[in-house]
Design an enzyme around this catalytic site. Sequence first.
Site, PDB file in Angstrom:
ATOM      1  N   TYR A 173       0.884  -1.072   0.212  1.00 47.68           N
ATOM      2  CA  TYR A 173       0.087   0.163   0.060  1.00 47.68           C
ATOM      3  C   TYR A 173       0.689   1.239   0.046  1.00 47.68           C
ATOM      4  O   TYR A 173       0.624   2.121  -0.673  1.00 47.68           O
ATOM      5  CB  TYR A 173      -0.873   0.094   1.243  1.00 47.68           C
ATOM      6  CG  TYR A 173      -1.778   1.236   1.346  1.00 47.68           C
ATOM      7  CD1 TYR A 173      -2.672   1.403   0.699  1.00 47.68           C
ATOM      8  CD2 TYR A 173      -1.315   2.406   2.442  1.00 47.68           C
ATOM      9  CE1 TYR A 173      -3.665   2.675   1.020  1.00 47.68           C
ATOM     10  CE2 TYR A 173      -1.958   3.442   2.632  1.00 47.68           C
ATOM     11  CZ  TYR A 173      -3.103   3.758   1.818  1.00 47.68           C
ATOM     12  OH  TYR A 173      -3.767   4.737   2.284  1.00 47.68           O
ATOM     13  N   ALA A 175       3.838   1.553  -0.903  1.00 47.58           N
ATOM     14  CA  ALA A 175       4.559   1.734  -2.208  1.00 47.58           C
ATOM     15  C   ALA A 175       3.746   2.279  -3.429  1.00 47.58           C
ATOM     16  O   ALA A 175       4.202   3.115  -4.178  1.00 47.58           O
ATOM     17  CB  ALA A 175       5.256   0.325  -2.853  1.00 47.58           C
TER      18      ALA A 175
END
Length: 287
Positions: A173, A175
């Site tokens: 998430y 990233a």
Amino acid sequence: MSVAMTGGGSVPRIDDWNRLLDGRVAVVTGGGDGIGAGIARLFAQHGALVEVAEIDRERADRIHDEVTSAGGSIRCHIVDVTVDEDVARLADAVLDAHGRVDVLVNNVGDYRPLVPFRRSTPESWQHQYDINLRHVFAVTRAFVPAMVEAHRGSIVTIHSVEGMRGFPMDPVYGAMKAAAAHFTTCLAVDLGRHGIRVNGIGTDLTQTPQVDYLTGYEDVRELWASWAPVGRVGWPEDQARVALFLASDQSAFVTGHNIPVDGGTKAGGGWLFSPREGRFVNRSRNL
């Protein structure tokens, strides 16, 4: 009307300042509730012709009735922005009606289901990509040609402070949000010469139906002074006011930036590991 400034710029007349988006076409994805609804309401108050993309009809009807009853202009489109055909249908409807788009707010996103990386799967990675990043590409691509043709526009992507710091709860998430933030920066450089500005907002600690920061903490409200430097929870209106600034000519010389609208949590530290609770926390009764 505007008044000439030394150096070739201009500023709105003082009597125009109360309606910063007067007559501008503004698309807001996920505009039926939470931060998206706060943006839709505030944009309408400032004279925008608001076009909301919303997957849930009940939420769409609610924000439509709320804005129109207050005298604002809004249309709602029941679409899923993770589906390419729906994105195309949204773009066709907006451009057929107005012939242009002046503001695009990419607001859709979700941290759920929260999957620790060691238990994540290719399916969970794909879900995070679809809901937090891919649609940003798709919706932006659908509206950029019209902005380029008009040689003007403002794009605002709502992502998360978790893309601007380490997020141990779900690195995938984090990233995706970081990618959305960097896409914002890169796109700003690409499109600036076409009169288009691109900026992002990194949210945190904002009370919405998606993220409840209040329930279960009613008896320790005094700890907000520790959890957030500003000492309180955030509200959709806090995000909406920054989105309004970025969408309007008040930020005419601002592009390529990702602004944390987080009550100071990024500056103040953010996530801590609590040995007592055995987990990372951004609020703790007792570390």
